[in-house]
Scaffold this active site. Sequence first.
Site, PDB file in Angstrom:
ATOM      1  N   ASP A 119       0.846  -1.197   0.000  1.00  0.00           N
ATOM      2  CA  ASP A 119       0.000   0.000   0.000  1.00  0.00           C
ATOM      3  C   ASP A 119       0.880   1.244   0.000  1.00  0.00           C
ATOM      4  OD1 ASP A 119      -2.590   1.082  -0.059  1.00  0.00           O
ATOM      5  OD2 ASP A 119      -2.478   1.599   2.042  1.00  0.00           O
ATOM      6  N   TYR A 158       1.218   5.738  -0.517  1.00  0.00           N
ATOM      7  CA  TYR A 158       0.842   6.972   0.188  1.00  0.00           C
ATOM      8  C   TYR A 158       1.008   8.086  -0.843  1.00  0.00           C
ATOM      9  CZ  TYR A 158       1.154   9.930   4.494  1.00  0.00           C
ATOM     10  OH  TYR A 158       0.950  10.820   5.532  1.00  0.00           O
ATOM     11  N   HIS A 175      -3.515  14.184   0.838  1.00  0.00           N
ATOM     12  CA  HIS A 175      -3.678  13.336   2.019  1.00  0.00           C
ATOM     13  C   HIS A 175      -2.439  13.404   2.907  1.00  0.00           C
ATOM     14  CE1 HIS A 175      -4.659   9.970   4.594  1.00  0.00           C
ATOM     15  NE2 HIS A 175      -3.568   9.322   4.204  1.00  0.00           N
ATOM     16  N   ARG A 203       2.118  16.896  12.796  1.00  0.00           N
ATOM     17  CA  ARG A 203       3.360  17.667  12.940  1.00  0.00           C
ATOM     18  C   ARG A 203       3.046  19.132  12.651  1.00  0.00           C
ATOM     19  NH1 ARG A 203       4.567  13.338   9.795  1.00  0.00           N
ATOM     20  NH2 ARG A 203       4.606  14.631   7.912  1.00  0.00           N
ATOM     21  N   GLU A 244     -10.053   4.140   4.250  1.00  0.00           N
ATOM     22  CA  GLU A 244      -9.202   4.850   3.293  1.00  0.00           C
ATOM     23  C   GLU A 244      -9.687   4.503   1.893  1.00  0.00           C
ATOM     24  OE1 GLU A 244      -5.009   5.569   5.691  1.00  0.00           O
ATOM     25  OE2 GLU A 244      -5.027   4.167   3.997  1.00  0.00           O
ATOM     26  N   GLU A 256      -9.307   4.124  -1.738  1.00  0.00           N
ATOM     27  CA  GLU A 256      -8.137   3.931  -2.585  1.00  0.00           C
ATOM     28  C   GLU A 256      -8.520   3.255  -3.900  1.00  0.00           C
ATOM     29  OE1 GLU A 256      -4.713   2.228  -0.787  1.00  0.00           O
ATOM     30  OE2 GLU A 256      -5.226   2.906   1.232  1.00  0.00           O
ATOM     31  N   ASP A 267      -8.771   0.463   2.501  1.00  0.00           N
ATOM     32  CA  ASP A 267      -7.741   0.042   3.463  1.00  0.00           C
ATOM     33  C   ASP A 267      -8.200   0.464   4.857  1.00  0.00           C
ATOM     34  OD1 ASP A 267      -5.331  -0.969   4.436  1.00  0.00           O
ATOM     35  OD2 ASP A 267      -4.326   0.963   4.232  1.00  0.00           O
ATOM     36  N   ARG A 297      -6.801   3.944  13.670  1.00  0.00           N
ATOM     37  CA  ARG A 297      -5.872   5.065  13.818  1.00  0.00           C
ATOM     38  C   ARG A 297      -5.204   5.110  15.188  1.00  0.00           C
ATOM     39  NH1 ARG A 297      -4.891   6.265   8.613  1.00  0.00           N
ATOM     40  NH2 ARG A 297      -6.768   6.921   7.505  1.00  0.00           N
ATOM     41  N   GLN A 313      -2.583   2.356  15.176  1.00  0.00           N
ATOM     42  CA  GLN A 313      -1.536   2.785  14.244  1.00  0.00           C
ATOM     43  C   GLN A 313      -0.654   3.867  14.846  1.00  0.00           C
ATOM     44  OE1 GLN A 313      -3.114   4.351  10.593  1.00  0.00           O
ATOM     45  NE2 GLN A 313      -1.105   4.845   9.738  1.00  0.00           N
ATOM     46  N   TYR A 325       3.347   2.932  14.919  1.00  0.00           N
ATOM     47  CA  TYR A 325       3.987   3.166  13.623  1.00  0.00           C
ATOM     48  C   TYR A 325       5.338   3.852  13.710  1.00  0.00           C
ATOM     49  CZ  TYR A 325       3.232   8.214  12.862  1.00  0.00           C
ATOM     50  OH  TYR A 325       3.283   9.575  12.931  1.00  0.00           O
ATOM     51  N   LYS A 382      -3.333  -1.783  10.445  1.00  0.00           N
ATOM     52  CA  LYS A 382      -3.738  -1.910   9.048  1.00  0.00           C
ATOM     53  C   LYS A 382      -4.040  -3.351   8.635  1.00  0.00           C
ATOM     54  CE  LYS A 382      -2.822   2.348   7.367  1.00  0.00           C
ATOM     55  NZ  LYS A 382      -3.729   3.151   6.532  1.00  0.00           N
ATOM     56  N   THR A 419      -8.553  -5.522   4.526  1.00  0.00           N
ATOM     57  CA  THR A 419      -8.538  -4.637   3.361  1.00  0.00           C
ATOM     58  C   THR A 419      -9.585  -5.171   2.401  1.00  0.00           C
ATOM     59  OG1 THR A 419      -6.172  -4.170   3.602  1.00  0.00           O
ATOM     60  CG2 THR A 419      -7.164  -3.726   1.452  1.00  0.00           C
ATOM     61  N   THR A 443      -4.637   6.592   0.335  1.00  0.00           N
ATOM     62  CA  THR A 443      -5.868   7.372   0.394  1.00  0.00           C
ATOM     63  C   THR A 443      -5.919   8.410  -0.717  1.00  0.00           C
ATOM     64  OG1 THR A 443      -5.901   7.103   2.790  1.00  0.00           O
ATOM     65  CG2 THR A 443      -7.308   8.808   1.875  1.00  0.00           C
ATOM     66  N   GLU A 462      -9.317  12.670   8.021  1.00  0.00           N
ATOM     67  CA  GLU A 462      -9.229  14.003   7.420  1.00  0.00           C
ATOM     68  C   GLU A 462     -10.558  14.749   7.482  1.00  0.00           C
ATOM     69  OE1 GLU A 462      -6.667  13.856   3.589  1.00  0.00           O
ATOM     70  OE2 GLU A 462      -7.423  11.835   3.957  1.00  0.00           O
TER      71      GLU A 462
END
Length: 409
Positions: free
Chosen positions: A124, A126, A131, A140, A197, A199, A231, A235, A238, A242, A251, A255, A343, A357
Amino acid sequence: MSTPATTPTSWVEGAAGSGFDVDHLPYGVVARPGERPRVAVRIGDQVLDLSVVAAADMVDTHALFDQPTLNAFMAAGPAVWDSTRAWVRGLLTDETERDLVEPALAPLDSVTMLLPFTVGDYVDFYASEHHASNVGHMFRPDAEPLLPNWKHLPVGYHGRSGTVVVSGTDVVRPCGQRKAPDADLPTYGPSQRLDIEAELGFVVGVPSTMGERVTTADFARHTFGVVGLNDWSARDIQAWEYVPLGPFLGKSFATSISAWVTPLAALAAAWTDLPGQDDPAVLDYLRVDRPAGLDIEVEVVLDGEVVARPPYRTMYWSPAQMLAHTTVNGASVRTGDLWGSGTVSGPERDQRGSLLELSWGGKEPFTAAGRERTFLEDGDEVTLRYSAPGTGGGRISLGEVTGRILPAR
């Protein structure tokens, strides 16, 4: 994008002008009561059993369709894919073929749709700048939203192929470790921030050899087709796991993919230019010489209401670049390998392809079915719908992806 060609009209009732006309013809695997699974094509709201009609028409490749998965057909390569597509289109547009074909047709609601292919490896990516930027701003806020490598390579992770399931399969809320921001230690329990997600997935047909790279120019030689893909993501699990190695249990629990695989040939009118990749310029092995993005519209439907419409044409990295990057170190791909785009999100709020989001990390609830929502609740049903320009001048409807959330066990 190519100019739409004139498409013959199908004699199958209800097919002409639908999202499943003869300019589409997606492949799947169907099962009827008391019969073994076989390869089929969808035309309108009917399924055509290719094993039956190929045997009756004495087609050389008939054995490829008397199979419980698409893998043998996908491995046969582009020449067989092209000849099969031309043969099927002829059957469904030539009135003189009705006596041969009609016994092999069945209403869609009379068959059970199965996972269309045996999944090899699952990767998968990104690939949406919108996104990735949204996630970066959320997690961040005082730093650059994109990490330094993001515009130099398609970032991805290896997923779990054994938990790829066909559309319509229920998804059990996963459990795992999660740690609240103000807690000293993690706790174990059901995910409280379960997400989707939206996709697009790409399916490998022809394998490659270990130690050799697949170039961007060879994308169509190895790629059989496209599926819708959700997917599912926990969260909170994760977020705790992660760093430093990336997604794992957040994850790997499920799926979902569509039951129908759209062949690349059906997307000939959907190719479009990528967003600019000149600042910085990509390395040579990631360069593409033709329109490499796809103009595919996605709808995210939560409990019957459309909550987002992400546009795939805004994706930064193309599927050809993702495949090239997967193999640039010499890793091989196998028939049935699946890779997801990551995503799909556009620049507007109503174009975001995840609830993370849409709710901005749970801080800004959105409205669905008349009430405020953030993450998924038990009993929620999510459907992803896809459409693209067809070669006949209208639009084709890619396979839907639906899943319902069951309580944790």
